[in-house]
Design an enzyme around this catalytic site. Structure first.
Site, PDB file in Angstrom:
ATOM      1  N   CYS A   1       4.465   8.940  14.751  1.00 30.72           N
ATOM      2  CA  CYS A   1       5.914   8.649  14.928  1.00 30.72           C
ATOM      3  C   CYS A   1       7.235   9.164  15.888  1.00 30.72           C
ATOM      4  O   CYS A   1       7.930   8.233  16.872  1.00 30.72           O
ATOM      5  CB  CYS A   1       6.595   7.994  13.365  1.00 30.72           C
ATOM      6  SG  CYS A   1       5.367   7.932  12.518  1.00 30.72           S
TER       7      CYS A   1
ATOM      8  N   HIS B   1      13.627   5.976  14.320  1.00 28.98           N
ATOM      9  CA  HIS B   1      12.642   5.923  14.826  1.00 28.98           C
ATOM     10  C   HIS B   1      12.333   4.488  13.311  1.00 28.98           C
ATOM     11  O   HIS B   1      12.688   4.981  11.732  1.00 28.98           O
ATOM     12  CB  HIS B   1      11.474   7.037  13.895  1.00 28.98           C
ATOM     13  CG  HIS B   1      10.340   6.129  13.483  1.00 28.98           C
ATOM     14  ND1 HIS B   1       9.248   5.409  14.562  1.00 28.98           N
ATOM     15  CD2 HIS B   1       9.530   6.585  12.553  1.00 28.98           C
ATOM     16  CE1 HIS B   1       7.998   5.114  13.168  1.00 28.98           C
ATOM     17  NE2 HIS B   1       7.843   6.359  12.813  1.00 28.98           N
TER      18      HIS B   1
ATOM     19  N   ASN C   1       6.903  -0.970  11.300  1.00 28.14           N
ATOM     20  CA  ASN C   1       7.086   0.553  11.607  1.00 28.14           C
ATOM     21  C   ASN C   1       5.996   0.738  12.497  1.00 28.14           C
ATOM     22  O   ASN C   1       4.962   0.249  12.367  1.00 28.14           O
ATOM     23  CB  ASN C   1       6.491   1.192  10.619  1.00 28.14           C
ATOM     24  CG  ASN C   1       6.593   3.240  10.974  1.00 28.14           C
ATOM     25  OD1 ASN C   1       6.441   3.531  12.672  1.00 28.14           O
ATOM     26  ND2 ASN C   1       7.116   4.043  10.357  1.00 28.14           N
TER      27      ASN C   1
HETATM   28  C1  LIG Z   1       5.260   3.644   0.665  1.00 27.34           C
HETATM   29  C2  LIG Z   1       7.071   3.877  -0.220  1.00 27.34           C
HETATM   30  C3  LIG Z   1       7.793   2.379   0.477  1.00 27.34           C
HETATM   31  C4  LIG Z   1       6.077   3.596  -0.926  1.00 27.34           C
HETATM   32  O1  LIG Z   1       7.616   3.654  -2.067  1.00 27.34           O
HETATM   33  P1  LIG Z   1       7.251   3.947  -3.395  1.00 27.34           P
HETATM   34  O2  LIG Z   1       8.970   3.898  -4.532  1.00 27.34           O
HETATM   35  O3  LIG Z   1       7.505   5.632  -3.583  1.00 27.34           O
HETATM   36  O4  LIG Z   1       6.186   3.635  -4.629  1.00 27.34           O
HETATM   37  P2  LIG Z   1       5.228   4.686  -4.910  1.00 27.34           P
HETATM   38  O5  LIG Z   1       4.209   4.850  -4.015  1.00 27.34           O
HETATM   39  O6  LIG Z   1       5.882   4.988  -5.925  1.00 27.34           O
HETATM   40  O7  LIG Z   1       4.512   2.979  -6.252  1.00 27.34           O
HETATM   41  C5  LIG Z   1       5.316   2.645  -7.032  1.00 27.34           C
HETATM   42  C6  LIG Z   1       4.932   1.581  -7.186  1.00 27.34           C
HETATM   43  O8  LIG Z   1       3.998   0.643  -6.807  1.00 27.34           O
HETATM   44  C7  LIG Z   1       2.953   0.224  -6.422  1.00 27.34           C
HETATM   45  N1  LIG Z   1       2.929  -0.028  -5.241  1.00 27.34           N
HETATM   46  C8  LIG Z   1       2.542   0.606  -3.979  1.00 27.34           C
HETATM   47  N2  LIG Z   1       2.475   0.057  -3.267  1.00 27.34           N
HETATM   48  C9  LIG Z   1       2.578  -1.570  -2.602  1.00 27.34           C
HETATM   49  C10 LIG Z   1       2.619  -2.554  -2.325  1.00 27.34           C
HETATM   50  N3  LIG Z   1       2.706  -3.054  -1.136  1.00 27.34           N
HETATM   51  N4  LIG Z   1       3.168  -4.212  -3.807  1.00 27.34           N
HETATM   52  C11 LIG Z   1       3.335  -4.299  -4.685  1.00 27.34           C
HETATM   53  N5  LIG Z   1       3.160  -2.114  -4.921  1.00 27.34           N
HETATM   54  C12 LIG Z   1       3.293  -1.674  -4.590  1.00 27.34           C
HETATM   55  C13 LIG Z   1       2.025   1.347  -6.354  1.00 27.34           C
HETATM   56  O9  LIG Z   1       1.011   1.196  -6.844  1.00 27.34           O
HETATM   57  C14 LIG Z   1       3.080   2.282  -7.841  1.00 27.34           C
HETATM   58  O10 LIG Z   1       2.380   1.344  -9.077  1.00 27.34           O
HETATM   59  P3  LIG Z   1       2.508   1.723 -10.542  1.00 27.34           P
HETATM   60  O11 LIG Z   1       3.933   2.350 -10.524  1.00 27.34           O
HETATM   61  O12 LIG Z   1       2.103   0.997 -11.605  1.00 27.34           O
HETATM   62  O13 LIG Z   1       1.639   3.540 -10.618  1.00 27.34           O
HETATM   63  C15 LIG Z   1       7.974   4.632  -0.147  1.00 27.34           C
HETATM   64  O14 LIG Z   1       7.150   5.678  -0.447  1.00 27.34           O
HETATM   65  C16 LIG Z   1       8.404   4.966   1.334  1.00 27.34           C
HETATM   66  O15 LIG Z   1       8.780   4.099   1.860  1.00 27.34           O
HETATM   67  N6  LIG Z   1       7.699   6.398   2.311  1.00 27.34           N
HETATM   68  C17 LIG Z   1       7.734   6.812   3.133  1.00 27.34           C
HETATM   69  C18 LIG Z   1       6.978   5.802   3.884  1.00 27.34           C
HETATM   70  C19 LIG Z   1       7.062   6.348   5.778  1.00 27.34           C
HETATM   71  O16 LIG Z   1       8.587   5.493   5.887  1.00 27.34           O
HETATM   72  N7  LIG Z   1       6.431   6.672   6.554  1.00 27.34           N
HETATM   73  C20 LIG Z   1       5.708   6.273   7.881  1.00 27.34           C
HETATM   74  C21 LIG Z   1       6.718   7.818   7.595  1.00 27.34           C
HETATM   75  S1  LIG Z   1       6.925   8.088   9.820  1.00 27.34           S
END
Ligand SMILES: CC(C)(COP(=O)(O)OP(=O)(O)OC[C@H]1O[C@@H](n2cnc3c(N)ncnc32)[C@H](O)[C@@H]1OP(=O)(O)O)[C@@H](O)C(=O)NCCC(=O)NCCS
Length: 338
Positions: A104, A265, A295
């Site tokens: 990134c 980004h 992204n």
């Molecule tokens: C990835 C991201 C959106 C996930 O959100 P979160 O609030 O952390 O969610 P979690 O990973 O804790 O998952 C929460 C629940 O949603 C579910 N889930 C994950 N992806 C899912 C999707 N695409 N659709 C529906 N549900 C989803 C998980 O299985 C979990 O279910 P559970 O509670 O029954 O176990 C978040 O962590 C994030 O934005 N992180 C930064 C990522 C990023 O910016 N990456 C690029 C960096 S350059």
């Protein structure tokens, strides 16, 4: 910039995995992304399309480019890099072509390298490209949904030239912390042979030890796809972004209020909103387009820069900050007097 014509909305992704438009929009701000043609469109070809526009706008020809820096995590080949494919495709002279692997932050790292060559007078017209074809390497089943809904395809490019007017890139700032290398990574193909098992940061160690880059076992366990601990990435990103934006501002005697435009980004809208709030920036000081493209990793900063400029939001002498954070972890910024 160049983005593929195929638009995939959140609802389209629901055909492949258990997810919802509400979940994706609420957590990431993404409404749709572009996916490249499976055949005929590659990371390099998209980069070339963006490069053609950049070169035309710079008022030069491809034969006047004297160095290429290409940032990507999704190269056409494991090796050689995309830079040489650009050199071939654009019928350039036998110039240097460098590939940058900083995910990134890749475009800002690439820009920083190009900036040094311009400052030393080594080169006069450097083509810097960020391009990604994520769609070829995503697990679009429910297993991969936490990461696959975030990423999209596209490319952006700039031509960097010397200037004597006092504007241009004021400074660039690069950082890394390899302690979290496995937190956001694609482990295979690679030569690790499970060597880093003591890191305990990721779940890649249950694949049978392979004596080659890729084994059937790895493929069966989905370990040919990227891995992300989303919450760990989120936590580090919101700490790091404000620091890496303040760094060039302080180095050049500016404050957040002096910023004409921050091009972050496009990792996640919630990260950008957090950073905006933390730094006390007004809406018109921050550019976001993640809702349309997702992204696009190394391409996200140049795509956003291009759109902001085309929309007339960046004008001569404006103070523009580019900032990125991602896999590595690596993070970087550049301050530009436009
Ligand atoms: C990835 C991201 C959106 C996930 O959100 P979160 O609030 O952390 O969610 P979690 O990973 O804790 O998952 C929460 C629940 O949603 C579910 N889930 C994950 N992806 C899912 C999707 N695409 N659709 C529906 N549900 C989803 C998980 O299985 C979990 O279910 P559970 O509670 O029954 O176990 C978040 O962590 C994030 O934005 N992180 C930064 C990522 C990023 O910016 N990456 C690029 C960096 S350059």
């Amino acid at each position: 910039m160049y983005v593929p014509k195929n638009v995939y909305t959140n609802k389209d992704l629901m055909k492949y995995m258990d997810t919802s438009d509400e979940w994706i929009q609420e957590r990431t701000g993404i409404k749709e992304r572009r996916f490249a043609e499976r055949n005929g469109e590659t990371t390099t070809t998209m980069g070339v399309e963006a490069a053609k526009i950049a070169i035309e706008r710079a008022g030069i020809t491809p034969q006047e480019i004297d160095f290429i820096v290409f940032a990507t995590l999704s190269p056409d080949y494991y090796f050689p890099g995309c830079g040489v494919l650009v050199q071939r495709a654009m019928k350039m002279n036998e110039i240097g072509a460098l590939d940058v692997r900083n995910q990134c932050s890749g475009f800002i790292y690439a820009l920083s390298v190009a900036d040094q060559f311009i400052r030393t007078g080594t080169y006069k017209n450097i083509l810097v490209i960020g391009s990604e074809k994520h769609s070829f390497g995503l697990d679009l089943s429910t297993r991969g949904r936490n990461i696959s809904v975030i990423f999209g395809d596209g490319a952006g490019a700039v031509v960097l030239q010397p200037t004597s007017k006092g504007n241009g890139i004021l400074s660039t700032h690069l950082h890394s912390d390899g302690n979290s290398a496995e937190t956001l990574a694609m482990y295979n193909p690679g030569t690790h042979a499970n060597h880093w098992t003591d890191t305990k940061l990721a779940d890649f160690n249950d694949a049978e030890l392979a004596d080659m880059f890729m084994s059937h076992d790895m493929v069966e366990k989905g370990q040919n796809f990227p891995y992300m601990d989303g919450q760990a990435v989120f936590k580090k990103a919101i700490l790091t972004f404000p620091e890496v934006i303040m760094e060039p501002l302080s180095a050049n005697g500016y404050q957040p209020k002096d910023l004409s435009m921050l091009i972050p980004h496009q990792a996640n809208l919630r990260i950008s909103q957090f950073v905006q709030q933390k730094m006390g920036l007004r809406d018109e000081q921050v550019y976001n387009n993640i809702h349309r493209y997702g992204n696009t990793t190394a391409a996200s900063v140049p795509i956003a820069l291009c759109e902001a400029w085309e929309e007339g939001k960046i004008k001569e002498n404006d103070i523009v900050c580019l900032a990125a954070f991602g896999s590595g972890f690596t993070w970087a910024s550049a301050l530009i007097k436009w």
